[in-house]
Design a protein around this motif. Structure first.
Motif, PDB file in Angstrom:
ATOM      1  N   ASN A 180       8.641   6.768   5.660  1.00  0.00           N
ATOM      2  CA  ASN A 180       9.382   7.202   4.474  1.00  0.00           C
ATOM      3  C   ASN A 180       8.733   8.387   3.763  1.00  0.00           C
ATOM      4  O   ASN A 180       9.084   8.699   2.636  1.00  0.00           O
ATOM      5  CB  ASN A 180       9.568   6.037   3.496  1.00  0.00           C
ATOM      6  CG  ASN A 180       8.247   5.429   3.051  1.00  0.00           C
ATOM      7  OD1 ASN A 180       7.177   5.862   3.484  1.00  0.00           O
ATOM      8  ND2 ASN A 180       8.318   4.425   2.188  1.00  0.00           N
ATOM      9  N   ASN A 212      13.713   4.660   7.502  1.00  0.00           N
ATOM     10  CA  ASN A 212      13.287   5.062   6.164  1.00  0.00           C
ATOM     11  C   ASN A 212      12.351   4.021   5.553  1.00  0.00           C
ATOM     12  O   ASN A 212      12.480   3.632   4.389  1.00  0.00           O
ATOM     13  CB  ASN A 212      14.488   5.292   5.246  1.00  0.00           C
ATOM     14  CG  ASN A 212      14.096   5.955   3.933  1.00  0.00           C
ATOM     15  OD1 ASN A 212      13.108   6.691   3.863  1.00  0.00           O
ATOM     16  ND2 ASN A 212      14.849   5.671   2.872  1.00  0.00           N
ATOM     17  N   LYS A 213      11.386   3.567   6.347  1.00  0.00           N
ATOM     18  CA  LYS A 213      10.393   2.594   5.890  1.00  0.00           C
ATOM     19  C   LYS A 213       8.991   3.126   6.171  1.00  0.00           C
ATOM     20  O   LYS A 213       8.796   3.869   7.133  1.00  0.00           O
ATOM     21  CB  LYS A 213      10.561   1.259   6.612  1.00  0.00           C
ATOM     22  CG  LYS A 213      11.839   0.517   6.285  1.00  0.00           C
ATOM     23  CD  LYS A 213      11.885  -0.809   7.037  1.00  0.00           C
ATOM     24  CE  LYS A 213      13.124  -1.615   6.681  1.00  0.00           C
ATOM     25  NZ  LYS A 213      13.148  -2.907   7.429  1.00  0.00           N
ATOM     26  N   GLN A 228       8.858   8.304  -2.503  1.00  0.00           N
ATOM     27  CA  GLN A 228       9.079   7.936  -1.103  1.00  0.00           C
ATOM     28  C   GLN A 228      10.530   8.165  -0.721  1.00  0.00           C
ATOM     29  O   GLN A 228      11.442   7.965  -1.517  1.00  0.00           O
ATOM     30  CB  GLN A 228       8.689   6.478  -0.891  1.00  0.00           C
ATOM     31  CG  GLN A 228       7.201   6.220  -1.105  1.00  0.00           C
ATOM     32  CD  GLN A 228       6.854   4.748  -1.018  1.00  0.00           C
ATOM     33  OE1 GLN A 228       7.723   3.884  -1.073  1.00  0.00           O
ATOM     34  NE2 GLN A 228       5.575   4.464  -0.892  1.00  0.00           N
ATOM     35  N   GLY A 229      10.734   8.576   0.524  1.00  0.00           N
ATOM     36  CA  GLY A 229      12.085   8.786   1.018  1.00  0.00           C
ATOM     37  C   GLY A 229      12.773  10.010   0.448  1.00  0.00           C
ATOM     38  O   GLY A 229      13.996  10.117   0.522  1.00  0.00           O
TER      39      GLY A 229
END
Length: 244
Positions: free
Chosen positions: A47, A87-88, A213-214
């Motif tokens: 991410n 997306n982790k 994040q992301g």
């Protein structure tokens, strides 16, 4: 990267940035061979989008890079495609905690995870980290972002003289403390270090923050690309001095 984890076993050395302004030598440290193969890694944490963007941009500029840094063989690698697609940060375990000697050697004796299997693949592709003097990779640059206000942070192993010098050079070129460029030095021996860059003979992490994040943000990309450019510039200068 989690700030609490980041600061365990690390020392912040802002004075290295100031030292860089005093003409830190670019010449090779004693007994330092030329460093030719450089692998730039992004997406170790799925991410963190900045590194993924930067390695794609590098791949598109391969001819330009070869002309700018003729002594370097620069490759790029998406470290953890599965986590990036999801997306982790990771799927089962943190990939950047899978490269200790204990985990690489004892992988057959424990339940495999997505990350432990990927670590074995990367170790074969870029190393091997253990049991061989003939590593396939001279330098790994691991690109990260953080939600913490770290500015442009360069993380290097204690005792790795070429990387410490490179970090000082990059920090100076990025404006030192005024440019929010900082250096972190960690003291873990190479065989105990859990991160992907420990596979190679030398390694450096470029970490920029704060970035959610992301999220892909232009300022984080620009800071990362600037630091990476000066790092590659230093290595190319180092190689030229080694050959004189």
């Amino acid at each position: 990267m989690n700030t609490r984890q980041l600061l365990v076993g690390l020392t912040i050395l802002p004075f290295l940035s100031d030292m860089a302004s005093a003409n830190v030598p670019v010449g090779p440290p004693p007994e330092c061979p030329a460093l030719h193969k450089v692998v730039v890694v992004g997406g170790t944490h799925g991410n963190e989008y900045t590194g993924v963007w930067c390695i794609k941009a590098l791949a598109r500029r391969s001819d330009e890079l070869a002309e700018s840094f003729p002594s370097l063989n620069i490759e790029t690698l998406l470290s953890h495609p599965e986590a990036h697609m999801a997306n982790k940060r990771f799927i089962d375990t943190d990939l950047n905690r899978e490269f200790t000697e204990e985990k690489l050697v004892g992988a057959k004796d424990r339940h495999p995870t997505v990350e432990s299997l990927r670590a074995q693949e990367l170790n074969k592709l870029l190393g091997p980290k253990l049991g061989s003097k003939h590593l396939q990779t001279d330098v790994i640059v691991d690109l990260h972002t953080t939600t913490s206000n770290m500015g442009t942070c360069l993380i290097v192993p204690e005792g790795d003289v070429p990387m410490v010098r490179a970090a000082a050079y990059v920090a100076h070129k990025c404006g030192g403390e005024k440019g929010e460029a900082r250096i972190l030095v960690h003291s873990m021996p190479r065989n105990q270090r859990p991160d992907v860059k420990s596979i190679a003979r030398h390694g450096l992490t470029i970490e920029v923050g704060p970035v959610p994040q992301g999220v892909l943000r232009h300022d984080a990309v620009e800071k990362t690309e600037k630091a990476l450019h000066f790092f590659l510039e230093y290595l190319d200068l180092l190689n030229k001095r080694s050959e004189e």
